[in-house]
Design an enzyme around this catalytic site. Structure first.
Site, PDB file in Angstrom:
ATOM      1  N   HIS A  69       0.864  -1.331   0.015  1.00 33.15           N
ATOM      2  CA  HIS A  69      -0.006  -0.095   0.004  1.00 33.15           C
ATOM      3  C   HIS A  69       1.056   1.291  -0.070  1.00 33.15           C
ATOM      4  CE1 HIS A  69      -3.128  -2.851   1.996  1.00 33.15           C
ATOM      5  NE2 HIS A  69      -3.183  -2.849   0.750  1.00 33.15           N
ATOM      6  N   GLU A  80       1.299   4.045   2.564  1.00 34.07           N
ATOM      7  CA  GLU A  80       1.975   3.844   4.108  1.00 34.07           C
ATOM      8  C   GLU A  80       3.178   3.700   4.015  1.00 34.07           C
ATOM      9  OE1 GLU A  80      -2.195   0.996   4.091  1.00 34.07           O
ATOM     10  OE2 GLU A  80       0.121  -0.060   4.456  1.00 34.07           O
ATOM     11  N   HIS A 123       3.152  -2.220   7.106  1.00 33.44           N
ATOM     12  CA  HIS A 123       2.101  -1.537   6.666  1.00 33.44           C
ATOM     13  C   HIS A 123       2.013  -0.210   7.652  1.00 33.44           C
ATOM     14  CE1 HIS A 123      -0.223  -3.994   3.824  1.00 33.44           C
ATOM     15  NE2 HIS A 123       0.575  -4.769   4.083  1.00 33.44           N
ATOM     16  N   GLU A 126       1.746  -3.008  11.476  1.00 31.29           N
ATOM     17  CA  GLU A 126       0.973  -1.799  11.271  1.00 31.29           C
ATOM     18  C   GLU A 126       1.544  -0.692  12.256  1.00 31.29           C
ATOM     19  OE1 GLU A 126      -1.199  -1.489   8.951  1.00 31.29           O
ATOM     20  OE2 GLU A 126      -2.197  -3.694   8.553  1.00 31.29           O
TER      21      GLU A 126
HETATM   22 ZN   LIG Z   1      -1.798  -1.389   4.324  1.00 33.89          ZN
END
Ligand SMILES: [Zn+2]
Length: 380
Positions: free
Chosen positions: A171, A174, A264, A340
């Site tokens: 992504h 990010e 991420h 994350e």
């Molecule tokens: Zn992500």
């Protein structure tokens, strides 16, 4: 008297904003959706001509963004030297113009850059891979080519037989993920670092600092040049829609995978956390213990990590195998995980000046490697 109008630009690497109107030092803005997609949340633009004046920047229509819950409690990032990124006081009103983030900041100089998180440009990516490729015992190979014609770089090092895959920025918005990579790679390529030396003796590292160069350069939040979310392609990647994942998964098929981390950022949750593979069909206690043991080690080693806040685990057998962590855990029997990091602050250890920052991402990259060595020591 509002003074001369500011100018706003975003036609550069990773840039994204639409200017709806400008009045003096105030502007009404909107975020452009990813090409061929509805996702929008990433922004990055430059303001010129506002030295000493208070800018009032209104980013509108955010209730239709990918994660409306990302805006309450969030502060925009700003830099005047493009090195140090601080917060610019921001407030969110979900009822104003379809959801409006109002950002106030008084630049000392005529140029200021604003972004959702400290940007990580493709130029900086090339600086990073060049520096790593030039260091002792490191090779860089291209796993494939994106739809826009950019290379997918994979740095490799280490003489051991444990196959470790670290990959980031599926992504592209990010950017925390590539700052994390910078810290991890600094550590792994430091000949004076004992943890790096021990890890390189026991592991073969395959490191993809940026899985989505096209989305990164285009200023996307979540997708590649065709508007495809790469982290929903892992069960069936195609050359037409997701050549990035096809190249990465094929390379993994060649080496096998013992340990994998997919890095991420999370829009809503103000904390660092891991997601695993609870819902895997036929998951054994032994297999899952690889994940919980790593999580416990990381939790003990850094106050920036925690295990209370995070995603709700999938029910047994309900794993979504189109995501990389579950696919890699399932396909290779690997210990795999999604890391994350926040866009907001880390509420357990707040930093009013910067909120969560590139510096913290880098440090976490180093700490995750320390945890990996400890995890290997206990793996028997
Ligand atoms: Zn992500």
């Amino acid at each position: 008297m509002t003074g001369q109008n500011i100018q706003i630009d975003s036609n550069f690497d990773g840039g994204n904003i639409e200017v709806l109107s400008v009045d003096g030092a105030g502007a009404t803005l909107a975020i452009r959706a990813d090409h061929m997609s509805e996702f929008k949340q990433w922004f990055h633009f430059r303001v010129s001509g506002a030295a000493g004046r208070e800018l009032v920047l209104r980013i509108t229509d955010l209730e239709t963004s990918a994660y409306p819950l990302g805006w309450p409690g969030y502060n925009c990032r700003v830099s005047e030297d493009r090195e140090y990124w601080a917060t610019a006081a921001s407030s969110y009103d979900k009822d104003a113009d379809g959801g409006t983030l109002t950002v106030r900041y008084t630049p000392a100089s005529d140029l200021a850059w604003f972004a959702y998180f400290a940007p990580y440009s493709m130029e900086r990516h090339h600086d990073l891979v060049a520096e790593c490729a030039a260091s002792e015992g490191v090779s860089c190979r291209c796993l494939g080519t994106t739809l826009d014609g950019q290379p997918i770089d994979c740095l490799e090092m280490g003489e051991g037989d444990k196959q470790v895959w670290l990959y980031a920025r599926q992504h592209p918005g990010e950017t925390q993920a590539e700052w994390w990579m910078e810290g991890a790679l600094e550590r792994l390529t430091d000949p004076a670092d004992p943890i790096a030396r021990a890890l390189r003796a026991r592991c073969r590292f395959h490191i993809v600092p940026n899985c989505n160069p096209d989305g990164s350069r285009r200023g996307h939040l979540r997708t590649n040049a065709r508007g495809v979310n790469l982290n929903r392609e892992w069960d069936n990647p195609t050359a037409e829609n997701s050549p990035e994942v096809l190249a990465l998964r094929n390379a993994m098929d060649e080496t096998g995978v013992d340990f994998a981390m997919d890095v991420h950022g999370d829009e809503a949750i103000p904390a660092v956390f891991l997601a695993g593979y609870e819902g895997l069909p036929g998951l054994t206690d032994d297999h899952y213990a690889g994940f919980t043991r790593y999580r416990a080690i990381l939790d003990r080693r850094t106050p920036d990590f925690q295990t209370e806040k995070g995603y709700v685990p999938a029910q047994p057998g309900q794993a979504n195998l189109s995501m990389s962590t579950t696919q890699v855990a399932h396909r290779f029997g690997a210990t795999a995980m999604t890391l994350e990091m926040p866009y907001k602050d880390n509420d357990d250890l707040p930093d009013p000046e910067q909120n969560w920052s590139p510096e913290r991402c880098r440090q976490l990259g180093r700490d995750c490697l320390g945890a990996l060595l400890e995890w290997l020591d206990g793996a028997g």
